[in-house]
Design a protein around this motif. Structure first.
Motif, PDB file in Angstrom:
ATOM      1  N   MET A   1     -18.898  -2.880 -10.327  1.00  0.00           N
ATOM      2  CA  MET A   1     -17.662  -3.481  -9.820  1.00  0.00           C
ATOM      3  C   MET A   1     -16.807  -2.393  -9.186  1.00  0.00           C
ATOM      4  N   SER A   2     -16.242  -2.680  -8.024  1.00  0.00           N
ATOM      5  CA  SER A   2     -15.411  -1.696  -7.327  1.00  0.00           C
ATOM      6  C   SER A   2     -14.084  -1.519  -8.041  1.00  0.00           C
ATOM      7  N   LEU A   3     -13.647  -0.264  -8.100  1.00  0.00           N
ATOM      8  CA  LEU A   3     -12.371   0.055  -8.740  1.00  0.00           C
ATOM      9  C   LEU A   3     -11.231   0.064  -7.741  1.00  0.00           C
ATOM     10  N   HIS A   4     -11.535  -0.141  -6.475  1.00  0.00           N
ATOM     11  CA  HIS A   4     -10.501  -0.108  -5.453  1.00  0.00           C
ATOM     12  C   HIS A   4      -9.805  -1.464  -5.380  1.00  0.00           C
ATOM     13  N   HIS A   5      -8.474  -1.424  -5.356  1.00  0.00           N
ATOM     14  CA  HIS A   5      -7.677  -2.638  -5.251  1.00  0.00           C
ATOM     15  C   HIS A   5      -7.325  -2.862  -3.782  1.00  0.00           C
ATOM     16  N   VAL A   6      -7.546  -4.057  -3.311  1.00  0.00           N
ATOM     17  CA  VAL A   6      -7.212  -4.418  -1.942  1.00  0.00           C
ATOM     18  C   VAL A   6      -5.975  -5.311  -1.986  1.00  0.00           C
ATOM     19  N   ALA A   7      -4.880  -4.820  -1.423  1.00  0.00           N
ATOM     20  CA  ALA A   7      -3.632  -5.573  -1.399  1.00  0.00           C
ATOM     21  C   ALA A   7      -3.366  -6.046   0.023  1.00  0.00           C
ATOM     22  N   LEU A   8      -3.232  -7.347   0.204  1.00  0.00           N
ATOM     23  CA  LEU A   8      -2.949  -7.918   1.506  1.00  0.00           C
ATOM     24  C   LEU A   8      -1.442  -7.965   1.713  1.00  0.00           C
ATOM     25  N   ARG A   9      -1.015  -7.468   2.865  1.00  0.00           N
ATOM     26  CA  ARG A   9       0.405  -7.451   3.167  1.00  0.00           C
ATOM     27  C   ARG A   9       0.815  -8.791   3.776  1.00  0.00           C
ATOM     28  N   ALA A  10       1.938  -9.319   3.341  1.00  0.00           N
ATOM     29  CA  ALA A  10       2.411 -10.603   3.838  1.00  0.00           C
ATOM     30  C   ALA A  10       2.766 -10.495   5.314  1.00  0.00           C
ATOM     31  N   GLY A  11       2.567 -11.582   6.026  1.00  0.00           N
ATOM     32  CA  GLY A  11       2.935 -11.604   7.434  1.00  0.00           C
ATOM     33  C   GLY A  11       4.436 -11.659   7.630  1.00  0.00           C
ATOM     34  N   LEU A  12       4.859 -11.440   8.879  1.00  0.00           N
ATOM     35  CA  LEU A  12       6.283 -11.440   9.186  1.00  0.00           C
ATOM     36  C   LEU A  12       6.829 -12.859   9.195  1.00  0.00           C
ATOM     37  N   ASP A  13       8.048 -12.995   8.732  1.00  0.00           N
ATOM     38  CA  ASP A  13       8.741 -14.271   8.753  1.00  0.00           C
ATOM     39  C   ASP A  13       9.750 -14.232   9.893  1.00  0.00           C
ATOM     40  N   PRO A  14       9.521 -14.980  10.982  1.00  0.00           N
ATOM     41  CA  PRO A  14      10.444 -14.938  12.123  1.00  0.00           C
ATOM     42  C   PRO A  14      11.882 -15.278  11.742  1.00  0.00           C
ATOM     43  N   ALA A  15      12.043 -16.137  10.762  1.00  0.00           N
ATOM     44  CA  ALA A  15      13.400 -16.504  10.353  1.00  0.00           C
ATOM     45  C   ALA A  15      14.150 -15.328   9.751  1.00  0.00           C
ATOM     46  N   ILE A  16      13.410 -14.354   9.208  1.00  0.00           N
ATOM     47  CA  ILE A  16      14.045 -13.184   8.605  1.00  0.00           C
ATOM     48  C   ILE A  16      14.268 -12.083   9.645  1.00  0.00           C
ATOM     49  N   VAL A  17      13.225 -11.738  10.397  1.00  0.00           N
ATOM     50  CA  VAL A  17      13.348 -10.622  11.339  1.00  0.00           C
ATOM     51  C   VAL A  17      14.299 -10.945  12.481  1.00  0.00           C
ATOM     52  N   SER A  18      14.539 -12.232  12.743  1.00  0.00           N
ATOM     53  CA  SER A  18      15.448 -12.610  13.826  1.00  0.00           C
ATOM     54  C   SER A  18      16.884 -12.807  13.361  1.00  0.00           C
ATOM     55  N   ASP A  19      17.116 -12.711  12.068  1.00  0.00           N
ATOM     56  CA  ASP A  19      18.448 -12.933  11.502  1.00  0.00           C
ATOM     57  C   ASP A  19      19.201 -11.604  11.460  1.00  0.00           C
ATOM     58  N   LEU A  20      20.309 -11.513  12.171  1.00  0.00           N
ATOM     59  CA  LEU A  20      21.079 -10.278  12.208  1.00  0.00           C
ATOM     60  C   LEU A  20      21.686  -9.930  10.861  1.00  0.00           C
ATOM     61  N   ARG A  21      21.784 -10.886   9.963  1.00  0.00           N
ATOM     62  CA  ARG A  21      22.317 -10.575   8.630  1.00  0.00           C
ATOM     63  C   ARG A  21      21.403  -9.608   7.890  1.00  0.00           C
ATOM     64  N   VAL A  22      20.096  -9.659   8.192  1.00  0.00           N
ATOM     65  CA  VAL A  22      19.160  -8.716   7.573  1.00  0.00           C
ATOM     66  C   VAL A  22      19.501  -7.291   7.992  1.00  0.00           C
ATOM     67  N   VAL A  23      19.755  -7.097   9.278  1.00  0.00           N
ATOM     68  CA  VAL A  23      20.120  -5.770   9.780  1.00  0.00           C
ATOM     69  C   VAL A  23      21.434  -5.308   9.173  1.00  0.00           C
ATOM     70  N   ARG A  24      22.385  -6.208   9.097  1.00  0.00           N
ATOM     71  CA  ARG A  24      23.690  -5.838   8.530  1.00  0.00           C
ATOM     72  C   ARG A  24      23.546  -5.430   7.059  1.00  0.00           C
ATOM     73  N   ASN A  25      22.729  -6.168   6.321  1.00  0.00           N
ATOM     74  CA  ASN A  25      22.528  -5.830   4.907  1.00  0.00           C
ATOM     75  C   ASN A  25      21.817  -4.484   4.753  1.00  0.00           C
ATOM     76  N   LEU A  26      20.841  -4.211   5.623  1.00  0.00           N
ATOM     77  CA  LEU A  26      20.166  -2.912   5.578  1.00  0.00           C
ATOM     78  C   LEU A  26      21.131  -1.785   5.912  1.00  0.00           C
ATOM     79  N   ARG A  27      22.007  -2.011   6.894  1.00  0.00           N
ATOM     80  CA  ARG A  27      22.999  -0.987   7.238  1.00  0.00           C
ATOM     81  C   ARG A  27      23.949  -0.741   6.069  1.00  0.00           C
ATOM     82  N   ALA A  28      24.363  -1.811   5.409  1.00  0.00           N
ATOM     83  CA  ALA A  28      25.249  -1.646   4.247  1.00  0.00           C
ATOM     84  C   ALA A  28      24.543  -0.905   3.126  1.00  0.00           C
ATOM     85  N   LEU A  29      23.242  -1.166   2.953  1.00  0.00           N
ATOM     86  CA  LEU A  29      22.481  -0.489   1.905  1.00  0.00           C
ATOM     87  C   LEU A  29      22.370   1.001   2.184  1.00  0.00           C
ATOM     88  N   GLU A  30      22.081   1.372   3.423  1.00  0.00           N
ATOM     89  CA  GLU A  30      21.948   2.793   3.729  1.00  0.00           C
ATOM     90  C   GLU A  30      23.289   3.514   3.643  1.00  0.00           C
TER      91      GLU A  30
END
Length: 301
Positions: A1-30
């Motif tokens: 049995m292989s010991l390597h773990h394969v993790a699939l990355r979730a696809g992009l959600d257009p509703a999130i990447v297109s929402d400017l509130r995400v950018v604003r929240n990231l700016r506030a976090l930094e």
């Protein structure tokens, strides 16, 4: 049995990447985390020593196939810790291993395993050391590990750039992640926020792939989008361009600037250091030999 773990990355959600509130929240976090200046506190650690250490950290992250966000977050945690607590040179690689472990726990589906970090350090540190220092590091950082990194801004930025076609995105992403790693290693970029890093890297990638005619116009658009000071962004981009001109080997530079953008390589191993700096092919630095190694290099220079 292989010991390597394969993790699939979730696809992009257009509703999130297109929402400017995400950018604003990231700016506030930094902004809540701010920049970390460690030079005044650390007596025995110099930018060249930090660079040698970060090259080793990048090697570990690449060999362990970590997500792109792990290395920048580990660097941020390392700089934050160095800015509030003095560290002896003999413990520097141990702290670096701990920050990689913490960053992987924050950003990886399957985090790094402590004993593998010991192997990468030539067994100069132990699992017990890592686990003990892990508690100390997170305590001194106030458990504030959820920091924004430049890659967090990448998808909202790319979504806003209508001139980028779908077939160009893989090349742009590959270049941007390489440039983000370059900026993380260079201490001159420590004063710029992650959002400025992301904008400068996207602009540099678009320019070198011949996807944009006027980098200045693109930077103005991104500064308005992310509410970043334009002068600071222009300075970050200028310094990144100088760093890339020094770091990129000429064959890579020629390939990166040709029109066949889908074939343009962006291998971090070939981007980071000039021959006069620490070579990526060298063995991992023993955490008790980092200072001596860099002092020898400075004497040879």
């Amino acid at each position: 049995m292989s010991l390597h773990h394969v993790a699939l990355r979730a696809g992009l959600d257009p509703a999130i990447v297109s929402d400017l509130r995400v950018v604003r929240n990231l700016r506030a976090l930094e902004e809540s985390h701010g920049s970390s200046s460690w030079i005044s506190l650390q007596q025995d650690i110099y930018p060249r020593i930090r660079r040698t250490l970060l090259v080793w950290m990048l090697q570990v992250c690449e060999e362990q196939k970590c997500e792109e966000e792990v290395f920048p977050l580990a660097v941020h945690c390392l700089d934050s810790y160095l800015s509030i607590h003095a560290v002896e040179t003999c413990n520097l690689q141990l702290v670096a291993a701990v920050t990689m472990l913490l960053a992987s726990k924050m950003r990886e589906t399957v985090p790094l395993i402590p004993w593998k970090l010991c192997v990468h350090a030539d067994d100069s540190i132990s699992v017990a050391d890592i686990l003990q220092w892990e508690v100390s590091v997170v305590s001194r950082l106030g458990w504030g590990l959820a920091s924004a990194v430049p890659s967090d801004f990448l998808d909202p930025i790319l979504h806003s750039l209508s001139f980028l076609e779908a077939q160009h995105l893989p090349s742009v992403r590959r270049h941007v992640h390489s440039y983000v790693a370059l900026a993380a290693i260079d201490s001159k970029f420590s004063d710029f926020p992650p959002s400025a890093h992301a904008c400068a890297c996207v602009c540099a990638a678009s320019r070198r792939l011949n996807l944009v005619d006027s980098p200045e116009s693109l930077l103005k658009f991104l500064a308005k989008l992310l509410l970043i000071d334009l002068d600071s962004l222009l300075l970050c981009y200028s310094q990144l361009q100088k760093a890339l001109d020094l770091a990129l080997p000429s064959p890579f530079k020629a390939a990166a600037c040709r029109s066949e953008v889908s074939h343009a390589p962006a291998n971090v191993d070939r981007v980071l250091l000039t021959p006069s700096e620490c070579q990526l092919e060298t063995p991992p630095c023993h955490h008790r030999q980092v200072s001596a190694t860099c002092e020898n290099k400075m004497e040879q220079a």
